[in-house]
Write a protein that holds these residues in place. Sequence first.
Motif, PDB file in Angstrom:
ATOM      1  N   HIS A  29       0.826  -1.205   0.000  1.00 36.57           N
ATOM      2  CA  HIS A  29       0.000   0.000   0.000  1.00 36.57           C
ATOM      3  C   HIS A  29       0.860   1.256   0.000  1.00 36.57           C
ATOM      4  O   HIS A  29       1.960   1.243   0.552  1.00 36.57           O
ATOM      5  N   GLU A  33       6.017   2.455   2.599  1.00 36.91           N
ATOM      6  CA  GLU A  33       7.417   2.853   2.463  1.00 36.91           C
ATOM      7  C   GLU A  33       8.029   3.284   3.790  1.00 36.91           C
ATOM      8  O   GLU A  33       9.253   3.407   3.914  1.00 36.91           O
ATOM      9  N   TRP A  51       4.432  -0.471  -5.887  1.00 39.53           N
ATOM     10  CA  TRP A  51       3.298  -0.667  -4.990  1.00 39.53           C
ATOM     11  C   TRP A  51       2.241  -1.442  -5.771  1.00 39.53           C
ATOM     12  O   TRP A  51       1.891  -1.070  -6.893  1.00 39.53           O
ATOM     13  N   SER A  77       2.398   9.154  -1.445  1.00 40.24           N
ATOM     14  CA  SER A  77       3.612   8.351  -1.489  1.00 40.24           C
ATOM     15  C   SER A  77       4.663   8.981  -2.390  1.00 40.24           C
ATOM     16  O   SER A  77       5.866   8.916  -2.102  1.00 40.24           O
TER      17      SER A  77
END
Length: 301
Positions: A29, A33, A51, A77
């Motif tokens: 997801h 990270e 991802w 992200s």
Amino acid sequence: MRNPFASRLAPWPTGVLDPSTRALVVLAHPDDEMAGGGLAQRLPPTSRFVWITDGDGLAEGAGMRRAEYGAARRLESEAAMAAIGVGPERLRFLGNSEVEIYDAFARCAANPSARHEVFEQARVLARQVAAEVLAFRPDAVFTLAWQGAQPVHDLLHVLVRRALDRMPGARLFEMPLFDPWSLVPLRFAPWHPGPIHELRLTPEEAAAKRRMTRCWTSQDAVLRPLTAAITGAGRLAGLAGRRFDLATLLAVEHFAPVPRDRDYVRSPHRLELLDHPLDRYQGRRITHSGSIAPIVQALSN
């Protein structure tokens, strides 16, 4: 914070951080990270990050459409990776729906006679992951640990392991996020077998990683109670002389080599009642034997 793994720490694996090494990080997801924000800063610029889902599972609770929510999480992200110096050209988002994966888990458990449909969906995911791995030809791969905590994390781990079965020369490492039965998040549980590698961030690396954590604004409702839980757990651990807080946790990362002979049909905790205790979907708890193990067996055939 004293290190309970000090006696089990192994030297950092040879060559992983060399400029010539091709490293691939595969995550489930957006925001996963967090597990390797320090590692990402040390990997060579040839490394890549993938991802598999857009993290749309909490869209309804946020009052957003799934596609809108997933797009927001992807942007978060990208911002988090930019905060540690990783540009968008090194990122890949496969965009699978977390909701659809949970639907598959539920169907697998509720209707064994229709599992062939679920297995085909899992095979599609497996082909996607394998395509990413085989196209990049990595020397080392990092993915989320097999922890029995979050079922999509466990499924991803299996998909990566299966992909690397076709590349016997590549090394696979797992990164812990959390185990609900372990006091310390972002660390392996005390019963984790085998060697553990430790990465201690410099003050500059740790500051960059803390900047990452401010990028996941859509996850505030999840991260705020998690931060509070970490604070409480850190104070409790202080009774045993192992006090910690979020900053100290983020400044150290642990990784472990994944054994090739791990039995993924068995529960990660060896006792299924301990697996995925916080995961319920459509009123049903996601179990290893009902959802994960049948998919693992199908992918092995």
